[in-house]
Every structure is written in structure tokens, then in C-alpha cells.
Design a protein around this motif. Structure first.
Motif, short mmCIF file in Angstrom:
data_model
loop_
_atom_site.label_atom_id
_atom_site.label_comp_id
_atom_site.label_asym_id
_atom_site.label_seq_id
_atom_site.Cartn_x
_atom_site.Cartn_y
_atom_site.Cartn_z
N UNK A 32 0.83 -1.21 0.00
CA UNK A 32 0.00 0.00 0.00
C UNK A 32 0.87 1.26 0.00
N UNK A 33 1.99 1.19 0.72
CA UNK A 33 2.87 2.36 0.77
C UNK A 33 3.45 2.64 -0.61
N UNK A 34 3.82 1.57 -1.31
CA UNK A 34 4.35 1.70 -2.67
C UNK A 34 3.30 2.33 -3.58
N UNK A 35 2.06 1.89 -3.38
CA UNK A 35 0.96 2.44 -4.18
C UNK A 35 0.82 3.93 -3.94
N UNK A 36 0.75 4.32 -2.65
CA UNK A 36 0.56 5.75 -2.34
C UNK A 36 1.77 6.58 -2.77
N UNK A 37 2.92 5.90 -2.87
CA UNK A 37 4.13 6.59 -3.32
C UNK A 37 3.96 7.18 -4.72
N UNK A 38 3.08 6.61 -5.51
CA UNK A 38 2.86 7.13 -6.87
C UNK A 38 2.34 8.57 -6.83
N UNK A 39 1.67 8.90 -5.72
CA UNK A 39 1.09 10.25 -5.60
C UNK A 39 2.16 11.33 -5.64
N UNK A 40 3.36 10.98 -5.21
CA UNK A 40 4.42 11.99 -5.13
C UNK A 40 5.24 12.08 -6.41
N UNK A 41 4.90 11.29 -7.42
CA UNK A 41 5.66 11.35 -8.68
C UNK A 41 5.18 12.57 -9.47
N UNK A 42 6.05 13.57 -9.54
CA UNK A 42 5.66 14.87 -10.07
C UNK A 42 5.20 14.81 -11.53
N UNK A 43 5.81 13.91 -12.32
CA UNK A 43 5.54 13.88 -13.76
C UNK A 43 4.16 13.31 -14.13
N UNK A 44 3.47 12.70 -13.17
CA UNK A 44 2.18 12.07 -13.50
C UNK A 44 1.15 13.14 -13.83
N UNK A 45 0.45 12.96 -14.95
CA UNK A 45 -0.58 13.92 -15.37
C UNK A 45 -1.93 13.25 -15.53
N UNK A 46 -1.89 11.98 -15.92
CA UNK A 46 -3.12 11.32 -16.37
C UNK A 46 -3.39 10.05 -15.57
N UNK A 47 -4.66 9.83 -15.27
CA UNK A 47 -5.09 8.56 -14.64
C UNK A 47 -6.08 7.92 -15.59
N UNK A 48 -5.86 6.63 -15.85
CA UNK A 48 -6.75 5.88 -16.74
C UNK A 48 -7.24 4.65 -15.98
N UNK A 49 -8.43 4.19 -16.30
CA UNK A 49 -8.90 2.97 -15.62
C UNK A 49 -9.77 2.14 -16.53
N UNK A 50 -9.79 0.85 -16.26
CA UNK A 50 -10.89 0.00 -16.73
C UNK A 50 -11.01 -1.15 -15.73
N UNK A 51 -12.00 -1.04 -14.91
CA UNK A 51 -12.19 -2.02 -13.84
C UNK A 51 -13.50 -2.77 -14.06
N UNK A 52 -13.89 -2.91 -15.30
CA UNK A 52 -15.16 -3.52 -15.76
C UNK A 52 -16.35 -2.68 -15.27
N UNK A 53 -17.54 -3.14 -15.66
CA UNK A 53 -18.73 -2.37 -15.28
C UNK A 53 -19.02 -2.44 -13.78
#
Ligand SMILES: NC(=O)c1ccc[n+]([C@@H]2O[C@H](COP(=O)([O-])OP(=O)(O)OC[C@H]3O[C@@H](n4cnc5c(N)ncnc54)[C@H](O)[C@@H]3O)[C@@H](O)[C@H]2O)c1
Ligand SMILES: O=P(O)(O)OC[C@@H](O)[C@@H](O)[C@H](O)[C@H](O)CO
Length: 482
Positions: A101-122
Motif C-alpha cells: 500500500x505504501x508503494x501504491x501511495x508513493x505514486x502520488x508523489x511522482x511529479x511527472x504524472x498527469x493522467x489517470x486511466x482505468x478499466x475495472x469492468x462495469x
């Protein structure tokens, strides 16, 4: 045979610009393909960080192949039959938020991220009341809320550090729906007014509509595929060439995603509703209408069904006579879209299994076919008999038998239980047909309304159900086509 890894292909280093919830076939053959195109053709220079939405998934497998996989596109391109193997090297990391979970939340601090995409089915854009900020969260919107909150904190509420969020789930107004659930979590978890304001002002949730047929992993031919590739790849994904991504987004999105410098078919529009209605009702509606009828007829793939003299005729009648007349768009445009869809279904290079489309068939009928049935009844004062026939065939399909063969029916447990009980109580009589049909039409948890209240529907389903059970699909279908 050597396994696919960086020993075979060294990917160029790329900063993470996209966080992607989901690692399934569709995303790998569609959005990841788009990012790869942007990297190869438009100097996007962006990597994808994949987040596994469920406790079980493909993240470990992705990591074992150094995030590389082969995408095979097959179909007609510019009038010519084309088969291309593309090695996708745009995924740069993958995390399982349940175990890291910590690794996951670590993505929040990555400055270059601009876009979030998803497909988790209906089923993925759902509110999970048990989820908390601490996590690991079960729901995708809850996971996203926690990530956004971590980003807000990491950058002190900087208005330039929000995300453009583009969900690809095949539900109506997916961006609005996702935003609604994220805002609810933010409120209920009491994340504060400043965060709620940042959430609304610095982030953009876009509605989007995706279209590409992705049969996925060629399980039955995998040895042959590996021989052809010259390496072993557990994540090969096959798709058609056709692609369309319609995004309702802010003006600046074109600069963020410079797709106009690629041959990806992406439309930025003000209102995606007509595109969605047309696609879901015609393409997905045709798939869902077809599956139980063609499968019980003894056919296994979409292509064989469309080319079959009787089943193909049934499908064409359903689409042109019962679905298209209910849509509020120019008839010519709808018929040309439908003709293109039929050509895509005939794609000689793609083997799209009816069984793979049958997954969660009941809820698909509810969202993809029932609106056409209801509109037809409303507008013409009569029932569309092919669409009703498909519903009756679905009841038989869910019995789970094609002759002696077991059908691997795949749906939510409460639906399967409903059918188990209904078929166990069935005594073969006409009254038995009525009782079975009434149980399903009135009580299936997926229906948005009690279907026994639709004038004449129960009677016609009972009639078709009796016909299919008594005469078999082949003869029953002939009668409906008359
Ligand atoms: N395969 C196609 O041709 C195609 C084309 C267009 C759209 N789609 C849409 O894409 C979706 C996924 O299709 P796919 O072929 O990639 O399937 P898949 O089985 O390969 O992948 C499913 C993905 O959804 C996630 N998921 C499943 N249930 C979830 C839940 N309850 N909550 C959160 N995440 C969940 C899984 O973790 C996985 O990442 C489908 O629902 C479909 O509507 C598929
Ligand atoms: O992917 P599903 O299971 O939601 O639906 C099955 C097909 O109708 C679907 O995958 C289509 O092929 C796709 O939506 C085309 O863009």
C-alpha cells in the motif's frame, strides 16, 4: 524457448506520466497501445504505472516479464489485411496495493504524472462503505480517493498537480460517476474542505467511450503464437485493428495527449452521449443478443454466427429492424455504423469466442439490449420479437447445458443461484415455463425494473422458452424468423 524480458528487449527509460488502474486485456490492447503510439510517434516520453485493482491479478506476471508484452493487431487496415506484432514497452512499473500500500501511495508523489486511466469492468466504479483512508481499499474509487489525498498532501494543495482522470469503463457517463463516488468518500472520510476544493478545481474527470474488439490471450493457439514470435510471452494480447476513443475533455487535453500526431482514432468532443448510445446499443447490444441464440445453435464464435445463413439473418433482423429504429440519430448514419460493425464481426483474423462475451450476460442484457426493447415497445406498441427471443434463449443458456455439454456460465453468484433454484423447480410443463420465466423476469437483481410489468413480455418469453425447449434452437429460430 526464451521468455520475454529485458534480456530480449531493453525499454528506453521513461518518466511516469500515466497511472493506470487495471492490467486486463482491454487496457493493454487499447490505452497502453495509445501510449505506446504516443511514445513512438509523438515524443510523448511517458511511462505507465499499473495499479492492480483486485487482490488477484497480473502484476507479478507483468513484473516477471519486466513489464513487456506483445500486442498482436489483426484486421483490415486501409483496405488491406494486416497482422502486426507490437512489443509494448511503455509500462514502467506495476504495484499491488493490497500487498504494497505504501508503494501504491508513493505514486502520488511522482511529479511527472498527469493522467489517470482505468478499466475495472462495469462493476468497478462502485461505492464501498467499508473502505477507509488507511486502506488497503477494496473499491477502485476509494483507492483513487486515497491516492488523490496523498497527492494533495505531497504537493501542499498545488493546483497544478491535479490529474486528468479518464475512466474507460463501459458505463454511462463513467467520469461523472467516478467523480461522484470519489467526492462521497472524501466527504465521509472527512478529508477537509481544502482537499474537497482541490479535488474539484485541480482535477478533471472526463467521460469517455472506448471501442475495440479485444479477444485477448490466444490460449488455444499459444504454442503456435510463441513459435511465430520466437519467445515465450504469457501476456500476449490480440485485438482487431479498429479503434475509437471518444473523450469529453477540457481544451488542453489535446496538448497533454498529442494523439493527432499518431494514427490513433481519438475524438475530443463536448458530448459523448450519441457515440455511446450508438456503440452500446448496436455493437454490444448485437453481441449480447447473439450469444445465447448462436451458442445454443451450436456455434462458438462471432464470425461463424454472422456468416451463418440462419443465425446471421436473425442478428441482422435484430439490429436493423429492432435496435436501429429505436435510436434517435440519422438512420443512414446508424445503418452505416451497423454495416461497419458487421464487417468487424466478420474479421477473418479474429476468433471472438461467444463464451467470453457471455460473461455477466444478464447485466449486459439489462444495459445493452433492454433499453432497445423498451423503446421499441413504447414507440411501436409491440414487442421486438428477436430481442425477446434472445431473452428467452438466455434463460435456457443459464440452465448451463448445450446438449450433453456443460456451459461454463459466468455471472454474479446471486444470479447463478436464482437460475439454479428456478431450473431445479422446473417440471417441464407450460406452467413450469411460466413460473421459471416469471421468477427471472421479476426478480433478477440486475433488472432496473420488474420486467413482468412490461405488457406482453412474460407471455412472449414463455412462448419462446417453450419453443426452444420443445423443438431445439435450430427449429425454434426458424419460426421466429418467419
Ligand atoms: N475485451 C474487449 O473487447 C473490450 C472492448 C471494449 C471494452 N471492454 C471493457 O473492458 C472491460 C475489461 O475487459 P478485459 O477484456 O480487459 O477483461 P480482463 O478480464 O482482461 O480484465 C478485467 C480487469 O478489470 C479488473 N476488475 C474486474 N472486476 C473488478 C471489480 N469488481 N473492481 C475492480 N476491478 C475489477 C481486473 O482486475 C482487471 O484489471 C470489460 O468490462 C469491457 O466492458 C472490453
Ligand atoms: O467486454 P465486455 O465483456 O463488456 O463485452 C463483450 C463485447 O461486447 C465487448 O468486449 C466488445 O467487443 C467491445 O465493447 C468492442 O469495443
Amino acid at each position: 524457448m526464451e521468455k520475454l524480458s529485458k534480456a530480449l528487449h531493453q525499454a528506453p527509460p521513461r518518466p511516469i506520466k500515466v497511472i493506470q488502474f487495471g492490467e486486463g486485456n482491454f487496457l493493454r490492447a487499447f490505452t497502453d497501445w495509445t501510449v505506446q503510439k504516443l511514445n513512438d510517434e509523438a515524443d510523448f516520453n511517458g511511462g505507465i504505472a499499473v495499479v492492480q485493482p483486485l487482490p488477484v491479478g497480473l502484476v507479478d506476471l507483468l513484473a516477471s516479464q519486466d513489464f513487456l508484452y506483445t500486442h498482436t493487431l489483426k484486421g483490415i487496415k486501409n483496405g488491406e489485411p494486416v497482422k502486426e506484432h507490437l512489443l509494448n514497452d511503455s509500462i514502467v512499473s506495476a504495484v499491488n496495493p493490497y500487498t504494497d500500500h505504501a508503494g501504491y501511495l508513493g505514486l502520488a508523489a511522482v511529479e511527472t504524472v498527469k493522467i489517470v486511466i482505468s478499466n475495472t469492468t462495469e462493476s468497478g466504479i462502485a461505492y464501498e462503505p467499508e473502505d477507509t483512508l488507511e486502506g488497503p481499499q477494496k473499491g477502485f474509487p476509494a483507492k483513487l480517493t486515497a491516492l488523490l489525498h496523498a497527492r494533495f498532501k505531497a504537493f501542499g494543495g498545488d493546483p497544478d498537480k491535479g490529474f486528468v482522470i479518464i475512466p474507460c469503463e463501459l458505463i454511462d457517463r463513467n467520469g461523472d460517476k467516478l467523480k461522484e463516488v470519489v467526492e462521497r468518500h472524501a466527504r465521509e472520510w472527512q478529508l477537509g474542505e481544502a482537499f474537497e476544493a482541490w479535488l474539484g478545481e485541480a482535477n478533471t474527470f472526463c467521460n469517455s467511450l472506448v471501442d475495440r474488439i479485444v479477444p485477448g490471450y490466444p490460449r488455444d493457439r499459444i504454442q503456435e503464437v510463441w513459435e511465430e514470435l520466437g519467445y515465450e510471452d504469457q501476456l500476449v494480447v490480440e485485438s482487431e485493428q479498429f479503434n475509437l476513443w471518444v473523450i469529453e475533455g477540457p481544451a488542453g487535453l489535446k496538448e497533454l495527449l498529442p494523439v493527432d500526431r499518431t494514427d490513433c482514432n481519438v475524438l475530443f468532443v463536448e458530448d459523448m452521449t450519441p457515440y455511446r448510445t450508438r456503440k452500446v446499443r448496436i455493437l454490444n447490444g448485437a453481441h449480447t443478443t447473439l450469444v445465447p441464440v448462436a451458442y445454443l445453435y451450436g456455434i462458438d464464435t462471432v464470425k461463424e454466427s454472422v456468416e451463418h445463413p440462419v443465425v446471421g439473418k436473425y442478428l441482422a433482423q435484430a439490429v436493423y429492424e429492432e435496435i436501429i429504429p429505436t435510436l434517435d440519430l440519422p438512420k443512414e448514419e446508424l445503418e452505416s455504423f451497423a454495416a461497419e460493425v458487421m464487417d468487424r464481426f466478420r474479421n477473418p483474423f479474429i476468433s471472438h469466442q461467444l463464451l467470453s462475451i457471455s460473461l455477466n450476460g444478464m447485466s449486459k442484457y439489462n444495459t445493452r439490449v433492454l433499453p432497445s426493447l423498451e423503446a421499441y415497445l413504447r414507440e411501436k406498441g409491440a414487442l421486438p420479437k428477436r430481442l425477446v427471443f434472445s431473452l428467452a434463449a438466455m434463460l435456457v443458456f443459464y440452465r448451463g447445458l448445450r446438449g450433453e455439454e456443460t456451459i461454463p456460465v459466468n455471472d454474479a453468484e446471486d444470479i447463478l443461484e436464482l437460475f439454479r433454484k428456478a431450473w431445479a423447480a422446473f417440471d417441464g410443463s407450460e406452467e413450469g415455463c411460466r413460473s421459471l420465466a416469471r421468477t427471472v423476469l421479476a426478480h433478477a437483481p440486475v433488472w432496473t425494473a420488474d420486467l413482468t410489468a412490461l405488457p406482453g413480455l412474460l407471455d412472449l418469453v414463455v412462448e419462446y422458452l417453450g419453443l426452444i425447449l420443445e423443438k431445439g434452437m435450430e427449429e425454434a429460430l426458424q419460426e421466429v424468423l418467419l
